[in-house]
Structure formats: C-alpha cells, structure tokens
Design a protein around this motif. Structure first.
Motif: not given
Length: 688
Positions: A16-17, A180-181, A183-184, A187-188
């Motif tokens: 997803t990232a 950053s990846s 965290n994405q 979050r998902k």
C-alpha cells in the motif's frame, strides 16, 4: 496463524506504500554503495600514492610537475612516463624503518628484511643477502619525492567527502521515507482492524474482554510499526550492506571473499534457531500484555465496586500475578538475547579477522607479498563493515519476532468472521413484527422455545418475567444480533434473514436501563454525529422528553461537554438524553429496556407523557421489571424459562390470577393487589 501467512499479509500491506518503500530502498542501496567507496579510496591512496613511492623511478630530461629534482638530476615514477618520453637510468626510493634511502640503480627484489648501514642497503630473504649502495634522504628530499603524489591524494580525499555527503543524504532520505511508509502502512492496518471490529458480531465481544481488543488495536499494531521502521530498516540495510561488502571483498581479492563466505550459513542458522525459542516466549508475552490491559480496563470500570466491597488487595494480587508471569517470560527473552546477540557476532568477527590476518598478514610480514598492504588494509576495513550490519540485524531479532507475533495476533482478529456491510438503505417500514415458532440457543440449551406472537404497528408489547426468562434474547433476535435456530421472524411480512442487518437497524431505536453516553457534548450524544439530524431536531427531541427543564442548569446547554459514560451527569439526566436520542432518530420500532428504572419518581412522572408521544405510531417493545409502568401496554407477554406462559392486557392477566398476578401482587403488596375477576379470566385464557 502460520508465519508464512503472516509474512504474506504484511507484504500485502507494505504494497500500500510501495512507492515510498521503493524510494527508501533505492536510497538505502545508493547510500551503502557510497559508504563502501571509502575502503576503495583508502586502498588507492595507500597503494597508488603513499606506498607507490617505492615503485621504480627513471631519470628524465623533462622538468614538469611530476618530476622530482634530486642531486642535480630529475626523476619521474615509471608509470607516469608517456609512450614517446625517453627514460634514463633506474633509481629506487625505499623505506628502511622510519627512514628513506635513495638507490641509484635497479633493485631485483625488494622483499625480505631491510637494513641500512654505512651507505649500504641490505636485503635478507630466505638465507640470501643482496646489497646495494644507497644514500639516506632528508625530510625535505623525502617530501620532494612525495610532492607529485599530493594532487592525487587530494583528489581522492575530495571524492571521499563527496561519497560521504551522498551517504549522509541517502541515510536521511532512507530514514524519512522508510518511517513515512511505515506510518502509512500502520494507519491502513489500524483503520482496517477498527473497521473489522465494527463488523464483528455482538457475541464475539461477549467472549473477549474489551482490554484485549484494545491491546490488539494499539499495542500489537505499534509493534508491527516497529517491524517496518526499525526491523525492516536494519534487515534491508543489513542485507544490502552484506551484498555490497561481499562484492567489495571479491573485487579486492577472490580468495579473501571465498574465505569469508562461512559467515552466511552461520547467520542463517542463528536466526532460525533464535526464532524457534523467541516465538514461544513472545506469544506468551503478548498474551499476558493483553490480559494486563483487560484487567486494568475492568478495574477502572468497576473501581467504585472494588472500593465499596474492599477488594483492592485481591484485585492487586490478580494484577501482580499476571505482571509476574509477564516479567518471567520477559526475563527469558532477555536471557535468550544475552546469549545470542552481539557477543556471538564478536566471536565470529574475531574468528574471521584471525583467519585473514594469520594467512595473509603473516605471509605479507614474511615478505611473500601475496597481496598488497593497501588491499589488506581495505579488506580489513571492509570486513569490519560486514559485521556492522550483522550486529544491527542481530540486535533487531527480538523486535522482529515480537512484531511477527503481534502481526499474527492482529491478523487473527481480522480473520474472525464479520457481518457483511451492505450499502444503501430501505424505506422506513411500518413495524409489524411477528415471531413464528422461534427457538434460540446461545450455545447448546435453548433459551427461547417455540415463541410466537405478533406486534402490529403502533402497538406496545411488554415482556415480563424473572431473570433468565428470555426477555433480552427476544430483543437480541429482533435486532439480529443473533439469528434463531428454528422458526422465522418477520417485519411487515418480510423475513428478517432476507434483509441486511444494517437496513433493519436503521429504523430501530433503543433506550437501555443503563444508557451509554459517548465523549462529546449533549448534542452529539443525541445525534451521534448523524448529519441528517439538525440542531433544531435535537432541541425538539430534548424538549419533547422533558429534558429541557432538567438540563437547564447546565452552563453551555446543548454544547455542555460529556465525558466518557456521562459520569458527570446524574442517572436521570443520562436517561433523558437517551430518550431524546431515540426520538431524534424517529424509529419505526422502539425498544425500552426498563428505561425508567434509574429515574426518580418526579422525573418519571415528567416523562410519562413524553413516552406516550415517543411511542405514538411506533411498534414499542418494553422490557419491564416494574409492572406498574406497563399498565397501558396493548399486549403483555409473560415469559418463564424461555416460554410464553401468559399473554394479555394488564387487566386480563390480573383477572387470570396466574404468574403475572403473583408478580404484581409481590411488587405492590398483598393488601393493594386486586383479586382476580372470574369474568375476565376466560378471554385471557383464550389468548394463550
């Protein structure tokens, strides 16, 4: 859940990232390459410049920047002559101890022990001695021979700083994009877990404490975050570093590279063995952490009961037992990490260094010259860099296993079968409800047996009976929290099993005996954040249920803050807000679960007329313990051990003189309860 399945699901979420992950890995690879350029620059600096002074020099007639003036003549290093440039006699600059000497002739072999005395340079090698006339050079003369090397050395130093800057920038970019990846992804993952929790059937929460669910959404997903940030970073950088190091080793010397390959199978076996034990411990650790969260949550929710009944010590003992077991397994993990972390890395590193230095270093010192000193230095430097990523990977093994165990727990929760979510809605139904021969069991024993009744639009049906008689089970079936094993339930003639659960519940409302208020305001608790319910509708609903007078003392009115469970409001105030909530949503079917039980007599009288407004035009089900509140019900169902044993109106059931009459008599007192009228008994009997 199996490890490979967990790994596949984690990889799926990582996709997803994927763009930022790929960018981070590219930066990582570039940074590793730039970092590994250092030893090659050092090798070139040593072999091509610092030690290259011992290469053959030749006399030249051309005085340029690469020529050295000595004793009135010019000399230039042999590899710096152009093809058409003439060479004169050969000379050598050789180091003896800390001094340098000038030999004005060719030297056949420079290997062996060197000594200089009385103008004679002596080489001793394998019992053979070679002597050459030589002159000792002063510091200025030595510097003159080194001077042509300075531009090359400065160029290499410049390149070193260029690669260092690239490495720093790539390290920053890699860290930023990798986090950053991660965290994405988390979050998902959290959104998906929370969304799945919303779809889980009600009976799932009957068997799993809230604290354990919270632990999986918070603690376990946070551990998975560590996997993508710390573990992934260290393992990917470690693998890429190791690949880069082995490429560098083989470029430096094929034999050195082959010797150091023994590290790979050791590391692989190490990881497999470590995870075999760590997974067992971490599974217990994560489970105990969930249980600790559960007992903390339960203790906070029931703190008043714990203190009233003086159960502090017993509750503390339960917590300490769980905490003790948690610490015991944490210590087992610490022991495992202590035995199998960087200490073992140091052993392998020292073994590798010992092998390399013993074989190649001793040969070099013995004058055999298998490899150059620059290559040996670069190799030792690169070999040291090989164990830096290994140490980083090993130090992350505990986090890796914790993350995998936590991910398995999260995905196990997501594997729980949930209720399908159907988009859309259905028109507001009339509310004609019919149960036909319904039997239902939560597990094995039936709690409802052959239940049949009909509630028409606008009617009020009261459910009475002792605890465990099946009143709440009927409501659970009506809401489709559960489905019956036998019989059918219809709304407006349509079987509820053929209708999506969300559609049915859209036109249902409920007022509980102990209403639940969410953190927010009074207005948000009435509307539950539904944009279709205007502020005017909220105010009208509160006014209709008589809450305006009761809540008038609140400073901010509708915007008065409400904390968790509405603990700053009285029981009556919370109940009134719950009534207003049900009215604001305008349900076709309304359930009142002993809704006035926690309201004082004055407040109850205030909302009795509002209840009549609330029930008008709606099919209303009332679970009642205080029988005086259901006198006006159109139909009263008396339940006993899962069966309807009596049915009728209040007067008819009193006239029947059966179970309902006895219950009513017990509540009001024998002197106040009317005697059953014989004339009214027969109609009631006909209803059964």
């Amino acid at each position: 859940m199996q490890k490979n399945q967990t790994g596949k699901l984690l990889f799926k979420y990582a996709l997803t990232a994927k763009k930022t992950f790929i960018l981070a890995l590219i930066m990582l690879a570039v940074g590793v390459a730039a970092d590994l350029a250092g030893p090659f620059i050092a090798r070139s600096m040593i072999d091509d410049h610092m030690l290259a002074i011992e290469k053959p020099f030749y006399e030249t007639a051309k005085a340029d920047d690469e020529a050295v003036s000595y004793d009135g003549r010019y000399f230039k290093r042999g590899d710096r002559f152009t093809a058409d440039e003439e060479r004169g006699g050969e000379a050598r600059i050789l180091q003896v101890g800390k001094s340098f000497v000038f030999v004005d002739s060719a030297v056949a072999d420079v290997s062996g022990d060197r000594s200089f005395k009385d103008g004679v340079l002596t080489f001793a090698h394998n019992g053979e001695i070679a002597e050459y006339p030589a002159e000792k050079l002063g510091a200025a003369e030595v510097f003159a021979f080194y001077k042509p090397e300075i531009p090359g050395i400065m160029t290499l130093v410049g390149w070193y700083f260029v690669f260092l800057a690239i490495s720093i920038v790539m390290e920053f970019g890699k860290t930023y994009w990798l986090q950053s990846s991660a965290n994405q992804v988390i979050r998902k993952l959290r959104i998906d877990v929370y969304a799945h929790i919303q779809r889980l059937p009600v009976n799932f929460f009957d068997n799993l404490p809230a604290g354990k669910v919270v632990s999986r959404v918070t603690n376990d997903t946070e551990a998975v975050k560590d996997l993508f940030i710390a573990v992934l970073s260290n393992f990917f950088s470690g693998i890429i570093n190791m690949l880069g190091v082995y490429v560098a080793l083989f470029l430096l010397d094929m034999r050195l590279g082959l010797i150091c390959l023994f590290v790979v199978p050791i590391i692989w076996a190490w990881v497999v063995l470590y995870r075999k034990f760590a997974t067992k411990y971490n599974t217990i650790i994560r489970s105990r952490l969930s249980e600790i969260n559960a007992i903390i949550n339960e203790s906070i929710q029931g703190m008043s009961i714990i203190r009233v009944f003086r159960r502090q010590e017993q509750t503390k003992e339960e917590f300490e037992n769980l905490n003790e077991d948690y610490m015991k397994h944490q210590n087992k993990m610490l022991n495992l990490n202590a035995f199998t972390t960087h200490n073992l890395v140091n052993v392998i590193r020292n073994l590798a260094f010992a092998v390399v230095l013993w074989y190649f270093g001793s040969a070099q010192l013995g004058g055999v010259g298998i490899i150059s000193l620059g290559v040996l230095y670069a190799f030792v430097d690169v070999l040291g860099r090989l164990f830096q990523p290994i140490t980083g990977m090993v130090n992350q093994l505990a986090a890796l296993d914790t993350s995998m165990v936590s991910a398995g727990r999260v995905f196990a929760l997501m594997d729980e079968p949930g209720e399908p979510v159907t988009d859309g809605s259905m028109p507001r139904y009339k509310g004609n409800v019919e149960f036909k021969d319904v039997s239902f069991a939560y597990k094995r024993d039936y709690v409802l047996k052959n239940i049949s009744f009909e509630a028409k639009q606008g009617q009020t049906v009261a459910l009475v009976g002792h605890t465990g008689s099946g009143k709440s089970s009927i409501i659970n079936l009506l809401f489709r929290f559960y489905d019956p094993q036998k019989g059918t339930i219809t709304i407006d003639g349509k079987p509820v099993k053929e209708l999506p659960k969300q559609w049915i519940r859209q036109h249902m409302g409920i007022v509980l005996q102990d209403p639940y208020l969410f953190t927010g305001t009074i207005a948000s608790n009435v509307s539950l954040g539904d944009e279709r319910i205007s502020r005017e509708t909220i105010a009208k609903a509160l006014e209709d249920v008589g809450a305006t007078k009761i809540l008038s003392h609140l400073p901010k009115g509708l915007d008065e803050p409400v904390v968790e469970k509405g603990s700053t409001l009285s029981a009556g105030e919370r109940q009134l807000i719950s009534f207003a909530r049900a009215l604001a949503f305008d349900p076709a079917i309304l359930i009142l679960d002993e809704a006035t039980a926690n309201i004082d007599t004055e407040t109850e009288a205030l909302i009795q007329s509002a209840l009549e407004v609330l029930k008008r035009g709606r099919t209303t089900f009332i679970i009642a313990h205080r029988l005086s509140t259901i006198r006006s019900a159109d139909q009263i169902l008396v339940l006993h051990r899962g069966e309807i044993v009596e049915r009728g109106t209040h007067e008819e059931l009193l006239a029947l003189g059966g179970r309902y009459y006895q219950m009513y008599r017990l509540q009001l007192g024998a002197t106040e309860a009317p005697a059953p009228a014989a004339s009214a008994m027969q109609p009631a009997m006909n209803r059964i």
